[in-house]
Scaffold this motif. Structure first.
Motif, PDB file in Angstrom:
ATOM      1  N   THR A   1       0.815  -1.217   0.000  1.00 51.00           N
ATOM      2  CA  THR A   1       0.000   0.000   0.000  1.00 51.00           C
ATOM      3  C   THR A   1       0.846   1.263   0.000  1.00 51.00           C
ATOM      4  O   THR A   1       0.348   2.337  -0.320  1.00 51.00           O
ATOM      5  CB  THR A   1      -0.924   0.017   1.235  1.00 51.00           C
ATOM      6  N   HIS A   2       2.131   1.148   0.363  1.00 48.89           N
ATOM      7  CA  HIS A   2       3.015   2.307   0.417  1.00 48.89           C
ATOM      8  C   HIS A   2       3.979   2.355  -0.768  1.00 48.89           C
ATOM      9  O   HIS A   2       4.437   3.429  -1.147  1.00 48.89           O
ATOM     10  CB  HIS A   2       3.830   2.301   1.718  1.00 48.89           C
ATOM     11  N   PHE A   3       4.318   1.191  -1.308  1.00 49.62           N
ATOM     12  CA  PHE A   3       5.271   1.123  -2.409  1.00 49.62           C
ATOM     13  C   PHE A   3       4.711   0.254  -3.531  1.00 49.62           C
ATOM     14  O   PHE A   3       3.870  -0.613  -3.291  1.00 49.62           O
ATOM     15  CB  PHE A   3       6.619   0.536  -1.946  1.00 49.62           C
ATOM     16  N   LYS A   4       5.196   0.490  -4.721  1.00 45.90           N
ATOM     17  CA  LYS A   4       4.842  -0.379  -5.840  1.00 45.90           C
ATOM     18  C   LYS A   4       5.695  -1.631  -5.755  1.00 45.90           C
ATOM     19  O   LYS A   4       6.886  -1.615  -6.045  1.00 45.90           O
ATOM     20  CB  LYS A   4       5.069   0.338  -7.162  1.00 45.90           C
ATOM     21  N   THR A   5       5.081  -2.722  -5.336  1.00 54.59           N
ATOM     22  CA  THR A   5       5.821  -3.958  -5.095  1.00 54.59           C
ATOM     23  C   THR A   5       5.262  -5.096  -5.930  1.00 54.59           C
ATOM     24  O   THR A   5       4.150  -5.031  -6.456  1.00 54.59           O
ATOM     25  CB  THR A   5       5.757  -4.349  -3.611  1.00 54.59           C
ATOM     26  N   LYS A   6       6.060  -6.141  -6.009  1.00 50.10           N
ATOM     27  CA  LYS A   6       5.653  -7.366  -6.686  1.00 50.10           C
ATOM     28  C   LYS A   6       5.858  -8.526  -5.717  1.00 50.10           C
ATOM     29  O   LYS A   6       6.967  -8.730  -5.203  1.00 50.10           O
ATOM     30  CB  LYS A   6       6.490  -7.588  -7.943  1.00 50.10           C
ATOM     31  N   ASP A   7       4.813  -9.266  -5.424  1.00 47.78           N
ATOM     32  CA  ASP A   7       4.882 -10.408  -4.523  1.00 47.78           C
ATOM     33  C   ASP A   7       5.351 -11.621  -5.313  1.00 47.78           C
ATOM     34  O   ASP A   7       4.647 -12.120  -6.197  1.00 47.78           O
ATOM     35  CB  ASP A   7       3.511 -10.672  -3.898  1.00 47.78           C
ATOM     36  N   LEU A   8       6.549 -12.103  -5.019  1.00 48.98           N
ATOM     37  CA  LEU A   8       7.129 -13.233  -5.740  1.00 48.98           C
ATOM     38  C   LEU A   8       6.871 -14.568  -5.060  1.00 48.98           C
ATOM     39  O   LEU A   8       7.360 -15.604  -5.526  1.00 48.98           O
ATOM     40  CB  LEU A   8       8.641 -13.020  -5.903  1.00 48.98           C
ATOM     41  N   GLY A   9       6.133 -14.559  -3.940  1.00 48.39           N
ATOM     42  CA  GLY A   9       5.775 -15.803  -3.272  1.00 48.39           C
ATOM     43  C   GLY A   9       6.936 -16.444  -2.540  1.00 48.39           C
ATOM     44  O   GLY A   9       7.902 -15.774  -2.151  1.00 48.39           O
ATOM     45  N   PRO A  10       6.873 -17.767  -2.319  1.00 49.15           N
ATOM     46  CA  PRO A  10       7.959 -18.470  -1.619  1.00 49.15           C
ATOM     47  C   PRO A  10       9.304 -18.272  -2.311  1.00 49.15           C
ATOM     48  O   PRO A  10       9.387 -18.208  -3.535  1.00 49.15           O
ATOM     49  CB  PRO A  10       7.512 -19.940  -1.672  1.00 49.15           C
ATOM     50  N   LEU A  11      10.349 -18.170  -1.512  1.00 49.33           N
ATOM     51  CA  LEU A  11      11.680 -17.867  -2.022  1.00 49.33           C
ATOM     52  C   LEU A  11      12.192 -18.978  -2.935  1.00 49.33           C
ATOM     53  O   LEU A  11      12.192 -20.153  -2.562  1.00 49.33           O
ATOM     54  CB  LEU A  11      12.652 -17.679  -0.858  1.00 49.33           C
TER      55      LEU A  11
END
Length: 393
Positions: free
Chosen positions: A115-125
């Motif tokens: 909500t604060h930054f433009k991020t991408k959730d890449l899931g489990p490492l």
């Protein structure tokens, strides 16, 4: 990278969740409430210019405090510890590792960040900073197979015959033997890439340390030795380090030295290898800063360097919420060096050793670790002080 390995080792032992996120444009979207200034880059303005830039966005890092506590051992590490939950955030520019024991807390953190930054959730490492991560019920495997193959491809040695050891056992390189390379650029790039490969391949650390000492003026024998390292990597491109899920979390350190090993300066080489339980987390090969008068002194200086690393690891574990109540174990194969560490009065043999080396004695008295002797044939750190033959690799 020691912090990364340590976090993964603990996560494997504790069965923690490990997720990865990517932040677009490296935190360029975060507003700053405080006044933060930066110097202008060299060449941007005329000589003598005194103006500075005021940052409007939080460039390359979290410069404002939050509920997370910043680690004093590694400023890129942030922790949030409650009565029942623990969340760890490891930030490297625009790559973030989120580790925790509660999936809901990890998910909540990722939601708040997004909500604060433009991020991408890449899931489990799975892939982080060129490191390939594979997880199974038995633990975590960490390797750089793709990176190693890229080095071989760029060097034109992907089809070469593999070597069974990284460096010739009795090879002594100097800065005067052989002709200078007409273009030192390829050698410097190759050694730089090999240094990064040592993150998961401790068996090439000694060879790469030797090669890195000739970056200023590389010669033909140096390039030949570097090519030999590549041929060794050709045989083990996917070699991994393993963080076991069965781990007693006891820190053990192995320290060794090779007395007067440098043919030019006659300085000794320090090597150490540190494990968290059965998981390797830290290792190093380093030329000592002064000439040691005896092999005992060289070993004692190696113990001092390893002690400093143990002090740092103790702080890192504390920041990660790991209590290490029992003293760590420091293994050395030199009895005289162990006696110096334990005996405050050793007169003629120790009075010339600098005061900072006696941190070994101080930390031994404080109970940080205990020392133990082991035979040279069982000294793991031996591979960090000299080139070994194929039987030892």
């Amino acid at each position: 990278m020691t912090t990364v390995r340590c976090v993964l080792a603990i996560a494997a032992a504790k069965n923690w969740i490990i997720h990865q996120m990517d932040v677009n444009n490296a935190f360029l979207h975060g507003d700053l409430d405080e006044e933060v200034y930066m110097k202008l880059p060299p060449g941007y303005c005329p000589k003598g210019e005194t103006r500075v830039c005021r940052l409007r966005k939080s460039l390359y890092g979290l410069k404002q405090a939050s509920r997370f506590v910043q680690s004093q051992a590694d400023h890129s590490l942030f922790t949030l510890i409650t009565a029942t939950n623990l969340t760890i955030v490891l930030v490297y520019v625009d790559d973030i590792l989120v580790v925790g024991n509660d999936l809901s807390q990890v998910t909540y953190f990722k939601t708040i960040i997004s909500t604060h930054f433009k991020t991408k959730d890449l899931g489990p490492l799975k892939y982080f900073l060129g490191l390939e991560v594979a997880r199974s019920p038995s633990g975590i495997f960490l390797n750089q197979r793709k990176y190693a193959l890229d080095i071989l491809t760029d060097s034109g040695l992907l089809g070469s015959r593999p070597a069974s050891f990284p460096m010739e056992q009795n090879l002594k390189l100097s800065d005067t033997d052989g002709d200078l390379l007409p273009d030192p650029g390829p050698y410097r790039r190759l050694v730089g890439r090999l240094i990064y490969l040592t993150i998961t391949q401790p068996d090439i650390v000694f060879a790469v340390n030797i090669l890195s000492q000739f970056m200023h003026a590389p010669r033909v024998p140096h390039m030949t030795a570097a090519t030999h390292v590549l041929r060794y990597i050709k045989g083990t491109p996917g070699q991994s380090i393993f963080f076991s899920s069965s781990n007693d979390m006891h820190v053990s350190a192995y320290t060794d030295s090779d007395w007067a090993s440098c043919p030019t300066t006659r300085r000794s080489t320090t090597g150490f290898f540190i494990t968290l339980g059965s998981s390797p987390i830290s290792w190093r090969t380093k030329k000592q800063t002064t000439v040691a008068r005896s092999s005992t002194e060289a070993e004692y200086r190696a113990m001092a360097v390893t002690t400093c690393e143990l002090v740092w690891i103790q702080q890192l574990l504390h920041d990660l919420g790991i209590s290490h109540k029992d003293p760590m174990t420091l293994y050395c194969d030199n009895q005289s060096a162990l006696y110096i560490a334990q005996n405050p009065v050793f007169h003629e043999r120790t009075k010339h050793i600098e005061i900072d080396c006696h941190i070994v004695r101080d930390k031994l008295r404080s109970g940080l670790f205990t020392t133990a002797h082991l035979p040279s044939s069982e000294q793991i750190a031996d591979i960090f002080t000299k080139a070994l033959d194929a039987k030892c690799v």
